[in-house]
Design a protein around this motif. Structure first.
Motif, PDB file in Angstrom:
ATOM      1  N   ALA A   1       0.930  -1.237  -0.045  1.00 57.00           N
ATOM      2  CA  ALA A   1       0.041   0.008  -0.143  1.00 57.00           C
ATOM      3  C   ALA A   1       0.852   1.336  -0.206  1.00 57.00           C
ATOM      4  O   ALA A   1       0.495   2.197  -0.791  1.00 57.00           O
ATOM      5  CB  ALA A   1      -1.007  -0.083   1.306  1.00 57.00           C
ATOM      6  N   ASP A   2       2.078   1.179   0.575  1.00 58.59           N
ATOM      7  CA  ASP A   2       2.872   2.287   0.743  1.00 58.59           C
ATOM      8  C   ASP A   2       3.447   2.672  -0.774  1.00 58.59           C
ATOM      9  O   ASP A   2       3.881   4.078  -0.855  1.00 58.59           O
ATOM     10  CB  ASP A   2       3.914   2.159   1.736  1.00 58.59           C
ATOM     11  N   ARG A   3       3.414   1.843  -1.457  1.00 60.96           N
ATOM     12  CA  ARG A   3       4.078   1.971  -2.692  1.00 60.96           C
ATOM     13  C   ARG A   3       2.915   2.329  -3.819  1.00 60.96           C
ATOM     14  O   ARG A   3       3.200   2.872  -5.119  1.00 60.96           O
ATOM     15  CB  ARG A   3       4.675   0.823  -3.485  1.00 60.96           C
ATOM     16  N   ILE A   4       1.726   2.363  -3.537  1.00 61.85           N
ATOM     17  CA  ILE A   4       0.625   2.895  -4.407  1.00 61.85           C
ATOM     18  C   ILE A   4       0.181   4.409  -4.348  1.00 61.85           C
ATOM     19  O   ILE A   4       0.056   4.754  -3.044  1.00 61.85           O
ATOM     20  CB  ILE A   4      -0.659   1.760  -4.200  1.00 61.85           C
ATOM     21  N   PRO A   5      -0.005   5.146  -5.231  1.00 62.76           N
ATOM     22  CA  PRO A   5       0.023   6.625  -5.066  1.00 62.76           C
ATOM     23  C   PRO A   5      -1.405   6.793  -4.409  1.00 62.76           C
ATOM     24  O   PRO A   5      -2.369   6.013  -4.777  1.00 62.76           O
ATOM     25  CB  PRO A   5      -0.275   6.775  -6.513  1.00 62.76           C
ATOM     26  N   LEU A   6      -1.607   7.488  -3.492  1.00 66.86           N
ATOM     27  CA  LEU A   6      -2.785   8.087  -2.887  1.00 66.86           C
ATOM     28  C   LEU A   6      -3.284   6.946  -1.883  1.00 66.86           C
ATOM     29  O   LEU A   6      -4.139   7.317  -1.067  1.00 66.86           O
ATOM     30  CB  LEU A   6      -3.873   8.411  -4.021  1.00 66.86           C
ATOM     31  N   VAL A   7      -2.338   5.929  -1.754  1.00 70.50           N
ATOM     32  CA  VAL A   7      -2.651   4.862  -0.729  1.00 70.50           C
ATOM     33  C   VAL A   7      -1.673   4.818   0.383  1.00 70.50           C
ATOM     34  O   VAL A   7      -0.445   4.924   0.235  1.00 70.50           O
ATOM     35  CB  VAL A   7      -2.898   3.527  -1.191  1.00 70.50           C
ATOM     36  N   LYS A   8      -2.129   4.736   1.595  1.00 68.88           N
ATOM     37  CA  LYS A   8      -1.272   4.707   2.835  1.00 68.88           C
ATOM     38  C   LYS A   8      -1.095   3.141   3.435  1.00 68.88           C
ATOM     39  O   LYS A   8      -2.060   2.562   3.283  1.00 68.88           O
ATOM     40  CB  LYS A   8      -1.449   5.685   3.725  1.00 68.88           C
ATOM     41  N   GLY A   9       0.044   2.844   3.867  1.00 69.19           N
ATOM     42  CA  GLY A   9       0.083   1.719   4.664  1.00 69.19           C
ATOM     43  C   GLY A   9      -0.852   1.646   5.837  1.00 69.19           C
ATOM     44  O   GLY A   9      -1.358   0.559   6.202  1.00 69.19           O
ATOM     45  N   GLU A  10      -1.081   2.827   6.616  1.00 69.74           N
ATOM     46  CA  GLU A  10      -2.067   2.843   7.773  1.00 69.74           C
ATOM     47  C   GLU A  10      -3.498   2.673   7.244  1.00 69.74           C
ATOM     48  O   GLU A  10      -4.428   2.282   8.188  1.00 69.74           O
ATOM     49  CB  GLU A  10      -1.902   4.267   8.321  1.00 69.74           C
ATOM     50  N   ASP A  11      -3.742   2.620   5.999  1.00 72.04           N
ATOM     51  CA  ASP A  11      -5.149   2.449   5.641  1.00 72.04           C
ATOM     52  C   ASP A  11      -5.318   1.083   5.942  1.00 72.04           C
ATOM     53  O   ASP A  11      -6.351   0.444   6.367  1.00 72.04           O
ATOM     54  CB  ASP A  11      -5.287   2.683   4.181  1.00 72.04           C
ATOM     55  N   ILE A  12      -4.158   0.148   5.541  1.00 75.46           N
ATOM     56  CA  ILE A  12      -4.240  -1.377   5.697  1.00 75.46           C
ATOM     57  C   ILE A  12      -4.498  -1.502   7.269  1.00 75.46           C
ATOM     58  O   ILE A  12      -5.337  -2.414   7.757  1.00 75.46           O
ATOM     59  CB  ILE A  12      -3.239  -2.109   5.159  1.00 75.46           C
TER      60      ILE A  12
ATOM     61  N   LYS B   1      -5.816   0.386   9.695  1.00 76.50           N
ATOM     62  CA  LYS B   1      -6.843   0.717  10.218  1.00 76.50           C
ATOM     63  C   LYS B   1      -7.975  -0.081   9.722  1.00 76.50           C
ATOM     64  O   LYS B   1      -9.076  -0.533  10.606  1.00 76.50           O
ATOM     65  CB  LYS B   1      -7.428   2.133   9.730  1.00 76.50           C
ATOM     66  N   THR B   2      -7.855  -0.896   8.528  1.00 75.19           N
ATOM     67  CA  THR B   2      -8.894  -1.719   8.060  1.00 75.19           C
ATOM     68  C   THR B   2      -8.795  -3.066   8.730  1.00 75.19           C
ATOM     69  O   THR B   2     -10.162  -3.473   9.229  1.00 75.19           O
ATOM     70  CB  THR B   2      -8.764  -2.034   6.386  1.00 75.19           C
ATOM     71  N   VAL B   3      -7.754  -3.363   9.169  1.00 77.78           N
ATOM     72  CA  VAL B   3      -7.426  -4.702   9.924  1.00 77.78           C
ATOM     73  C   VAL B   3      -8.219  -4.409  11.351  1.00 77.78           C
ATOM     74  O   VAL B   3      -8.839  -5.436  11.775  1.00 77.78           O
ATOM     75  CB  VAL B   3      -6.127  -5.151   9.772  1.00 77.78           C
ATOM     76  N   ALA B   4      -7.852  -2.994  11.947  1.00 75.29           N
ATOM     77  CA  ALA B   4      -8.324  -2.988  13.239  1.00 75.29           C
ATOM     78  C   ALA B   4      -9.775  -2.856  13.158  1.00 75.29           C
ATOM     79  O   ALA B   4     -10.581  -3.524  14.007  1.00 75.29           O
ATOM     80  CB  ALA B   4      -7.864  -1.507  13.605  1.00 75.29           C
ATOM     81  N   TRP B   5     -10.472  -2.148  12.189  1.00 72.51           N
ATOM     82  CA  TRP B   5     -11.869  -2.327  12.019  1.00 72.51           C
ATOM     83  C   TRP B   5     -12.218  -3.552  12.063  1.00 72.51           C
ATOM     84  O   TRP B   5     -13.657  -4.063  12.424  1.00 72.51           O
ATOM     85  CB  TRP B   5     -12.385  -1.689  10.850  1.00 72.51           C
ATOM     86  N   PHE B   6     -11.739  -4.495  11.220  1.00 74.74           N
ATOM     87  CA  PHE B   6     -12.366  -5.872  10.838  1.00 74.74           C
ATOM     88  C   PHE B   6     -12.416  -6.897  12.036  1.00 74.74           C
ATOM     89  O   PHE B   6     -13.108  -7.692  12.164  1.00 74.74           O
ATOM     90  CB  PHE B   6     -11.602  -6.585   9.753  1.00 74.74           C
ATOM     91  N   GLU B   7     -11.251  -6.534  12.860  1.00 73.06           N
ATOM     92  CA  GLU B   7     -11.175  -7.344  14.082  1.00 73.06           C
ATOM     93  C   GLU B   7     -12.289  -6.876  14.974  1.00 73.06           C
ATOM     94  O   GLU B   7     -12.664  -7.788  16.054  1.00 73.06           O
ATOM     95  CB  GLU B   7      -9.643  -7.005  14.965  1.00 73.06           C
TER      96      GLU B   7
END
Length: 227
Positions: free
Chosen positions: A102-113, A115-121
Motif C-alpha cells: 500500500a505504501d508504494r501505491i499512489p494516494l494509498v497509505k500503509g495505515e489504511d491497511i 485501520k482496515t484490519v483494526a476495524w475488521f477485528e
C-alpha cells in the motif's frame, strides 16, 4: 435439462446467456457438483454472477435433475470452498506485506491497511455474515478475514450461514419460477447496480480527499522551503 433449453429461457445471446448455457452444461455433465464448481468460481471471479447460477440450480431441481436439498447443499459447499481460497490468500499476504504494498501505491497509505484490519477485528463477524449477501463484497470479504487471521472455524461457520441464506433464496426462486427463472436476474441486477454506485461514490470521495491532502501537503512544503 439441456443447454439449448437454458438458452431459450435466458434470452438473447448475451454474455449472461453464455454463462447460463455453460452452467447448465456443467450440471448436465456432473450433476449438482457442477453447480458447486460454478458458484465456487463466482467467489474467485465476481463478474460470474451467482444471481444467474443459483436460480439455474433451482430450475434443474424443479425438473428432477437432482433434489432441492442437493441444489442448496452443493451450491453452499461451492460458496464456502471458494471463500476459503480467498481467505487463505489473505492469510498468505498478511497485514505487514499488504501495508508495504500500500505504501508504494499512489494516494494509498500503509495505515489504511492497519485501520482496515483494526476495524475488521472489531466487526469481522458481522461483516463476514452479511457480506455473503452483498454483491461484489460477497467475494472480497474473505480476504480481510484472512488478513486479520480470523479463526478458520469461525470464518467457516459465518460464511456457511450467510451463504446458506443467500443461496437458498435464489435456488428456491429458480425452483418455483421454473422457466421464468431469469426474472430473478432482473431484480438482482438492481441490487448489484446499487452496490456498484455506492462503491463508485466511495472511491471518488476517497480520491478527492487524498488528492486534496496531497496538494495541501505540497503547498505547505513549498511555503516552508520559501520561508
Amino acid at each position: 435439462m439441456t443447454a439449448a433449453n437454458a438458452s431459450s429461457s435466458s434470452g438473447d445471446g448475451s454474455w449472461l446467456s453464455a454463462i447460463a448455457d455453460w452452467v447448465v452444461s456443467l450440471m448436465d455433465l456432473i450433476g449438482p457438483p457442477g453447480a458447486a464448481v460454478a458458484v465456487g468460481l463466482d467467489n474467485l471471479f465476481p463478474p460470474i454472477p451467482s444471481e444467474v447460477i443459483l436460480p439455474l440450480a433451482g430450475l434443474a431441481a424443479s425438473r428432477g435433475s437432482f433434489t432441492l436439498a442437493e441444489a442448496i447443499g452443493w451450491t453452499t459447499f461451492g460458496s464456502v470452498f471458494g471463500a476459503y481460497i480467498l481467505y487463505v490468500l489473505g492469510r498468505v499476504l498478511g497485514a505487514d506485506r499488504l501495508t508495504r504494498i500500500a505504501d508504494r501505491i499512489p494516494l494509498v497509505k500503509g495505515e489504511d491497511i492497519t485501520k482496515t484490519v483494526a476495524w475488521f477485528e472489531r466487526h469481522g463477524a458481522v461483516a463476514v455474515f452479511f457480506g455473503r449477501m452483498v454483491p461484489l463484497f460477497r467475494s472480497l470479504i474473505s480476504i480481510p478475514a484472512g488478513v486479520s487471521k480470523m479463526p478458520w472455524w469461525k470464518f467457516g461457520l459465518l460464511t456457511t450461514a450467510g451463504s446458506l441464506i443467500w443461496n437458498s433464496i435464489f435456488v428456491l426462486a429458480g425452483f418455483f419460477l421454473g422457466e421464468n427463472w431469469h426474472v430473478v436476474e432482473q431484480y438482482a441486477g438492481i441490487l448489484q447496480n446499487i452496490v456498484l454506485v455506492v462503491v463508485a461514490v466511495l472511491v471518488v470521495w476517497f480520491l478527492v480527499v487524498r488528492i486534496r491532502a496531497a496538494v495541501r501537503g505540497r503547498r505547505e512544503s513549498t511555503e516552508d522551503a520559501a520561508g
